[in-house]
Scaffold this active site. Structure first.
Site, PDB file in Angstrom:
ATOM      1  N   PRO A 172      14.949 -18.149  -6.974  1.00 51.79           N
ATOM      2  CA  PRO A 172      16.548 -17.660  -5.808  1.00 51.79           C
ATOM      3  C   PRO A 172      17.660 -18.135  -5.733  1.00 51.79           C
ATOM      4  O   PRO A 172      18.224 -19.418  -5.974  1.00 51.79           O
ATOM      5  CB  PRO A 172      15.700 -18.220  -4.590  1.00 51.79           C
ATOM      6  CG  PRO A 172      14.961 -18.778  -4.499  1.00 51.79           C
ATOM      7  CD  PRO A 172      14.006 -18.749  -5.711  1.00 51.79           C
TER       8      PRO A 172
ATOM      9  N   ILE B 110      18.419 -25.893  -2.870  1.00 53.62           N
ATOM     10  CA  ILE B 110      20.054 -26.092  -2.537  1.00 53.62           C
ATOM     11  C   ILE B 110      20.252 -25.559  -1.773  1.00 53.62           C
ATOM     12  O   ILE B 110      20.258 -24.726  -1.352  1.00 53.62           O
ATOM     13  CB  ILE B 110      20.723 -26.184  -4.146  1.00 53.62           C
ATOM     14  CG1 ILE B 110      20.490 -26.857  -5.174  1.00 53.62           C
ATOM     15  CG2 ILE B 110      22.248 -26.578  -3.496  1.00 53.62           C
ATOM     16  CD1 ILE B 110      20.318 -28.371  -4.928  1.00 53.62           C
TER      17      ILE B 110
ATOM     18  N   ASP C  34      20.461 -22.583  -7.051  1.00 52.24           N
ATOM     19  CA  ASP C  34      19.143 -22.692  -6.783  1.00 52.24           C
ATOM     20  C   ASP C  34      18.015 -22.832  -5.417  1.00 52.24           C
ATOM     21  O   ASP C  34      18.287 -24.348  -4.670  1.00 52.24           O
ATOM     22  CB  ASP C  34      17.662 -23.782  -7.225  1.00 52.24           C
ATOM     23  CG  ASP C  34      15.939 -22.947  -7.221  1.00 52.24           C
ATOM     24  OD1 ASP C  34      15.898 -22.961  -6.572  1.00 52.24           O
ATOM     25  OD2 ASP C  34      15.359 -23.842  -8.652  1.00 52.24           O
ATOM     26  N   HIS C  35      18.388 -21.710  -4.486  1.00 56.64           N
ATOM     27  CA  HIS C  35      17.917 -21.472  -3.458  1.00 56.64           C
ATOM     28  C   HIS C  35      16.520 -22.193  -2.943  1.00 56.64           C
ATOM     29  O   HIS C  35      16.640 -23.006  -1.351  1.00 56.64           O
ATOM     30  CB  HIS C  35      18.001 -20.289  -2.947  1.00 56.64           C
ATOM     31  CG  HIS C  35      19.025 -20.383  -0.918  1.00 56.64           C
ATOM     32  ND1 HIS C  35      19.161 -21.971  -0.858  1.00 56.64           N
ATOM     33  CD2 HIS C  35      19.769 -19.060  -0.110  1.00 56.64           C
ATOM     34  CE1 HIS C  35      20.015 -21.390   0.713  1.00 56.64           C
ATOM     35  NE2 HIS C  35      20.084 -20.075   0.468  1.00 56.64           N
ATOM     36  N   ARG C  36      16.319 -22.579  -3.364  1.00 70.43           N
ATOM     37  CA  ARG C  36      14.800 -22.962  -3.361  1.00 70.43           C
ATOM     38  C   ARG C  36      14.799 -25.245  -2.425  1.00 70.43           C
ATOM     39  O   ARG C  36      14.657 -25.229  -1.974  1.00 70.43           O
ATOM     40  CB  ARG C  36      13.236 -23.069  -4.594  1.00 70.43           C
ATOM     41  CG  ARG C  36      13.412 -22.110  -4.401  1.00 70.43           C
ATOM     42  CD  ARG C  36      12.644 -21.709  -5.885  1.00 70.43           C
ATOM     43  NE  ARG C  36      12.501 -22.552  -6.965  1.00 70.43           N
ATOM     44  CZ  ARG C  36      12.128 -23.066  -8.410  1.00 70.43           C
ATOM     45  NH1 ARG C  36      11.236 -22.727  -9.066  1.00 70.43           N
ATOM     46  NH2 ARG C  36      13.117 -23.505  -9.290  1.00 70.43           N
TER      47      ARG C  36
END
Length: 470
Positions: free
Chosen positions: A262, A443, A439-441
């Site tokens: 994501p 960050i 990386d929204h997982r």
């Protein structure tokens, strides 16, 4: 053979003794016959349509032989090397001859059509006048206007519309001017010489005649650019296939992995005016060591300093997604556009290198990529990546994360743009934009913003980096 008037005279003299009144009627009819108007044939010539055009191609006729036209009616469409122009008639009359076929080439000054108009000896025709009448001179014929003029009926007076306008404004009778131009054409200089020298007083042209037979130059339209002619190779409508090379296969695998992540983006403007000035000072010093100093070494070093305060951006996620792996070394990669494909070599341990050392390694890896001589160790082990799209011309981008890294930045071109100064004055500043993807997982947006702010500080005040260099 006796002429018509001679025969009439003989008959009148024979009958004069018996009937003086009949003699008077015959003389009167003879006088009326000599003073009545006769048809004239005008050769309507192609006028100068401007833009230095000397010849045109006839594209379409709007009239045919025998057709009656009015003044300003469209006669023909012609094509020059710049535009298509509709030529309109200056006269009202009947078309008696068409001089060109479709796609013939006509020169400026050559006749396009012959028009039969009602004759009037008080007016010289504007275009070439062709006399088709038979002379009926006699000893006692009524004196006409043509006998008073130096030019006899049938003479041609040639002049361009511009020259005729000059003559008209100065009340100059063109029939009294001696032509010196090509083909007996009266020029502007001929009129000026005529006006300067002794000459008989010109006879003003009646206003009614000016309206009926006045020159109506064809206005040249604004030139239209011709579409460029492209020569296309013959196409068979087929297609071809090409096997993916090793670099393309590696890119495909990496992008497929990236699709599972994501992504989120973050963009920021950086004022690098001071950095531009600093580079001007240091560039010749680096050249003494044979090193090309671009903006990238400064940016890479500033990224490394900012990563020291935001270590999560220099991390990766474990394969099972249960752990965050923090990397001690800042192995910063940079995307390189090579003839063989997109490669991302990385500079190892940037945290331990000076800006000059970063520049030296950057130049080595870039040249190795162009020469297809990069080693596996030059590609492997990257922890953070940058893409300098500004080198080609881009301003913004949406970069894709290079797995297993968790962030990447795309650097736009440096532009000189207006901004407000401290006292609200307009000043010129050198600006660039960096588009970040993370990386929204693992960050968060706030973490990326803090990292970007620290980098902004280093780039806008590059002297501050001196405090943290080892």
């Amino acid at each position: 053979m006796l002429s018509r008037f001679a025969r009439l005279r003989k008959v009148a003299r024979t009958l004069s003794v018996a009937s003086p009144r009949l003699n008077q009627q015959i003389i009167l009819r003879r006088s009326l016959a000599t003073t009545s108007s006769t048809p004239k044939i005008i050769q309507f010539a192609l006028s100068d349509i401007g833009e230095g055009t000397k010849e045109v191609v006839v594209k379409e006729w709007y009239v045919k032989v025998g057709q009656v036209v009015e003044e300003f009616d469209e006669l023909v469409e012609v094509q020059s090397d710049k535009a298509n122009v509709d030529i309109t008639s200056r006269y009202a009359g009947k078309i008696v001859k068409i001089h060109y076929e479709i796609d013939d080439v006509a020169q400026v000054g050559d006749p396009l059509v012959d028009i039969e108009i009602e004759g009037d000896d008080d007016e010289e025709p504007i275009d070439n006048y062709v006399d088709h009448t038979e002379s009926a001179a006699s000893d006692d014929a009524v004196l006409t206007k043509s006998e008073e003029k130096p030019h006899k009926a049938g003479n041609k007076v040639k002049a361009s519309p511009a020259v005729r306008k000059i003559a008209k404004n100065n009340n100059v009778d063109l029939s009294l001017v001696t032509p010196t131009g090509k083909g007996g054409t009266i020029t502007k200089e001929d009129i000026e010489e005529f006006m300067a020298g002794p000459a008989p007083a010109p006879t003003p042209v009646p206003p009614a005649v000016q309206i009926a037979h006045g020159s109506a130059p064809v206005a040249a339209p604004k030139p239209i650019k011709q579409m460029p002619v492209r020569t296309q190779a013959a196409s068979t409508g087929g297609s071809r296939t090409e096997s993916l090379g090793p670099i393309a296969k590696a890119m495909q695998k990496s992008m497929n992995e990236a699709l599972k992540i994501p992504h989120f983006g973050y963009n920021e403007e950086y004022d690098v005016t001071n950095l531009v000035e600093l580079r001007k000072v240091l560039k010749p010093l680096a050249a003494e060591y044979g090193i090309k100093l671009s903006y990238m070494p400064f940016i890479i070093k500033a990224v490394s300093l900012a990563l020291s305060e935001s270590p999560i951006l220099n991390s990766s996620l474990s394969p099972d997604g249960s752990q965050i792996i923090y990397h001690e070394d800042h192995n910063i990669g940079f995307a390189t556009d090579t003839p063989h494909g997109l490669l991302v070599p990385n500079i190892k341990q940037v945290q331990n290198l000076s800006i000059l050392e970063v520049a030296q390694e950057l130049n080595r890896l870039h040249q190795a990529g162009l020469d297809n001589k990069l080693k596996p160790t030059d590609i492997q082990g990257g922890t953070f990546s940058l893409s300098n799209i500004g080198a080609i011309g881009g301003t913004y981008a949406k970069p894709v994360i290079l797995v297993p890294q968790v962030a990447i930045g795309a650097i736009g071109k440096i532009q000189r743009l207006p901004r407000f100064g401290p006292n609200d004055e307009i000043v010129a500043r050198h600006l660039t934009y960096i588009s970040w993807t993370a990386d929204h997982r693992i960050i968060e947006g706030a973490q990326m913003a803090r990292f970007s702010n620290k980098l902004k500080q280093y780039l806008e005040e590059p002297g501050s980096m001196m405090l943290h260099l080892r």
